[in-house]
Motif scaffolding. Structure first.
Motif, short mmCIF file in Angstrom:
data_model
loop_
_atom_site.label_atom_id
_atom_site.label_comp_id
_atom_site.label_asym_id
_atom_site.label_seq_id
_atom_site.Cartn_x
_atom_site.Cartn_y
_atom_site.Cartn_z
N ASP A 1 -59.54 -96.32 45.25
CA ASP A 1 -59.28 -94.94 44.87
C ASP A 1 -59.76 -94.79 43.43
N THR A 2 -60.60 -93.80 43.17
CA THR A 2 -61.30 -93.73 41.89
C THR A 2 -61.30 -92.31 41.35
N HIS A 3 -60.61 -92.08 40.22
CA HIS A 3 -60.46 -90.72 39.72
C HIS A 3 -60.77 -90.60 38.23
N ARG A 4 -61.03 -89.35 37.85
CA ARG A 4 -61.08 -88.94 36.45
C ARG A 4 -59.96 -87.94 36.23
N ALA A 5 -59.76 -87.51 35.01
CA ALA A 5 -58.62 -86.63 34.72
C ALA A 5 -58.73 -85.28 35.41
N MET A 6 -59.93 -84.67 35.34
CA MET A 6 -60.10 -83.31 35.86
C MET A 6 -60.48 -83.37 37.33
N GLN A 7 -59.45 -83.41 38.18
CA GLN A 7 -59.66 -83.34 39.62
C GLN A 7 -58.62 -82.41 40.21
N ILE A 8 -58.89 -81.87 41.37
CA ILE A 8 -58.12 -80.78 41.95
C ILE A 8 -56.65 -81.12 42.19
N PHE A 9 -56.33 -82.42 42.24
CA PHE A 9 -54.95 -82.85 42.51
C PHE A 9 -54.24 -83.37 41.27
N HIS A 10 -54.83 -83.21 40.08
CA HIS A 10 -54.20 -83.64 38.84
C HIS A 10 -53.66 -82.42 38.08
N PRO A 11 -52.61 -82.60 37.28
CA PRO A 11 -51.96 -81.46 36.61
C PRO A 11 -52.89 -80.58 35.78
N ILE A 12 -53.87 -81.18 35.08
CA ILE A 12 -54.71 -80.40 34.18
C ILE A 12 -55.53 -79.33 34.89
N PHE A 13 -55.73 -79.50 36.19
CA PHE A 13 -56.57 -78.56 36.96
C PHE A 13 -55.88 -77.21 37.14
N TRP A 14 -54.54 -77.16 37.03
CA TRP A 14 -53.77 -75.97 37.37
C TRP A 14 -52.89 -75.49 36.20
N VAL A 15 -52.66 -74.17 36.17
CA VAL A 15 -51.69 -73.59 35.22
C VAL A 15 -50.96 -72.45 35.93
N ASN A 16 -49.73 -72.17 35.45
CA ASN A 16 -49.01 -70.99 35.95
C ASN A 16 -49.21 -69.83 34.98
N ALA A 17 -48.44 -68.78 35.15
CA ALA A 17 -48.64 -67.57 34.36
C ALA A 17 -48.41 -67.77 32.86
N VAL A 18 -47.63 -68.80 32.50
CA VAL A 18 -47.36 -69.04 31.07
C VAL A 18 -48.12 -70.26 30.56
N GLY A 19 -49.09 -70.73 31.35
CA GLY A 19 -49.95 -71.81 30.89
C GLY A 19 -49.41 -73.21 31.09
N GLU A 20 -48.33 -73.35 31.86
CA GLU A 20 -47.75 -74.66 32.12
C GLU A 20 -48.47 -75.35 33.29
N HIS A 21 -48.58 -76.66 33.20
CA HIS A 21 -49.16 -77.43 34.30
C HIS A 21 -48.07 -77.78 35.31
N PRO A 22 -48.44 -77.96 36.58
CA PRO A 22 -47.44 -78.34 37.59
C PRO A 22 -46.88 -79.73 37.34
N ILE A 23 -45.65 -79.93 37.75
CA ILE A 23 -45.01 -81.24 37.62
C ILE A 23 -45.58 -82.16 38.69
N PRO A 24 -46.18 -83.28 38.30
CA PRO A 24 -46.79 -84.16 39.29
C PRO A 24 -45.80 -84.73 40.29
N THR A 25 -46.27 -84.92 41.50
CA THR A 25 -45.55 -85.47 42.65
C THR A 25 -44.53 -84.49 43.21
N ALA A 26 -43.84 -83.74 42.34
CA ALA A 26 -42.82 -82.78 42.79
C ALA A 26 -43.43 -81.44 43.19
N THR A 27 -44.73 -81.24 42.91
CA THR A 27 -45.36 -79.95 43.17
C THR A 27 -46.38 -80.03 44.30
N MET A 28 -46.21 -79.17 45.30
CA MET A 28 -47.22 -78.99 46.34
C MET A 28 -47.72 -77.55 46.25
#
Length: 345
Positions: A108-135
């Motif tokens: 399994d080979t990843h970089r930081a900016m991938q669709i399943f990593h927190p940095i890829f997403w933000v909510n309305a106030v600019g927060e990233h999703p909590i990993p593992t707990a967010t689907m």
């Protein structure tokens, strides 16, 4: 060609099961010398001489999933899942080294900016999703609960296109009955320690390579930033919104596996990368010849499901998947059973 009855081999003196859950440097030159001596002492022939050819597909046996202090340790319900699995896997490789023609570990080979990593997403106030707990579901993307982080557009492409891809991607997962997009902790990072194979398993594979003259066949997966890749055989989504291919099925590996007389599968995690790989292999088999399923053996005591106490538990889904594989003709086996015996069934 049928397998022969072969006695299990002794486990080499260097193996220490107590160290399976630790990270350390493999002394390659020393092990190489020992492997050649050990092969001579035990009458081990080169893999090129095998008439019945066996491949061990070891899925994502990496520090990131298998060492407790690393990012996505697969503990299973016991809390020790991957550690015990890898102890079993190492002993299986050593005991049956003379019968395993080739070992193919997936990475399994990843970089930081991938669709399943927190940095890829933000909510309305600019927060990233909590990993593992967010689907992230299709409804979440439609409602704008989660949007693509504008900052990633610098590295990954046009922002509007990325946002359109996010909607298309979650729609495809929903339409195809896949798990919702899970936001995972940063893991299997290319160039990092977590990306490496577990030391004890790496040592066993290296020992096999030298003793049998069979190059370890590494398979890289998961490096496409716009799709998940649980299975080593194909990504979760292969086509973009415009129908253009964004990732490919691993047809080369599929054909390679089917050319072996037997394929043995182990690794992490039973509920995700292992189950998805087996499912894709079964799909290919059923399209060619369903009877080929009988050449696949699943090491049940060398794999564990994802369990995060109090958050998620995929044990039941993993067991249901393995039962379905068995009903399709694949064999559920234990690493402690003599390999010759279950290959002859």
């Amino acid at each position: 060609m049928s397998p022969q009855v072969v006695q299990q081999l002794p486990i080499p003196a260097h193996f220490d099961r107590a160290k399976v859950g630790e990270v350390w440097r493999v002394p390659y030159q020393q092990r190489a010398i020992e492997a050649e001596v050990w092969a001579n002492q035990n009458g081990i022939r080169p893999a090129a001489d095998d008439r019945f050819r066996v491949c061990l597909l070891a899925i994502d046996v990496q520090n990131t999933f298998c060492i407790p202090e690393f990012e996505l340790f697969v503990g299973g319900r016991s809390g020790r899942g991957a550690i015990d699995d890898n102890g079993n896997l190492c002993e299986f490789i050593y005991r049956n080294l003379g019968q395993i023609t080739e070992i193919a570990p997936t990475m399994d080979t990843h970089r930081a900016m991938q669709i399943f990593h927190p940095i890829f997403w933000v909510n309305a106030v600019g927060e990233h999703p909590i990993p593992t707990a967010t689907m992230i579901t299709l409804d979440d993307v439609k409602a704008g609960v989660w949007k693509v982080n504008p900052a990633v557009a610098y590295s990954l492409g046009n922002y509007e296109s990325l946002q359109s891809h996010a909607l298309h991607y979650t729609q495809q997962l929903t339409d195809n009955g896949k798990y919702p997009l899970t936001v995972w902790a940063y893991h299997s990072m290319l160039g990092g320690i977590g990306h490496a194979l577990v030391s004890a398993v790496e040592e066993a594979m290296f020992f096999h390579c030298i003793a049998r003259g069979s190059q370890t066949s590494f398979e890289i997966k998961g490096d496409n930033p716009l799709t998940e890749n649980y299975s080593v055989l194909r990504p979760e989504v292969m086509n973009g919104l415009d129908g253009m291919v964004i990732a490919h099925k691993n047809s080369r590996l599929i054909q390679k596996l089917l050319n072996f007389d037997a394929v043995i599968i182990a690794g992490q995690a039973k509920s995700h990368c292992v189950a998805w790989t087996i499912d894709d292999l079964l799909t290919e088999i059923q399209a060619i010849d369903p009877s080929l399923a009988k050449k696949v053996y699943l090491l049940e005591d060398c794999t564990s499901p994802v369990v995060v106490p109090g958050v998620i538990d995929f044990s039941d889904q993993a067991d249901q998947a393995f039962q379905r594989f068995a009903e399709a003709g694949m064999h559920l086996v234990q690493s402690t059973e003599p390999m010759s015996e279950w290959l002859l069934k």
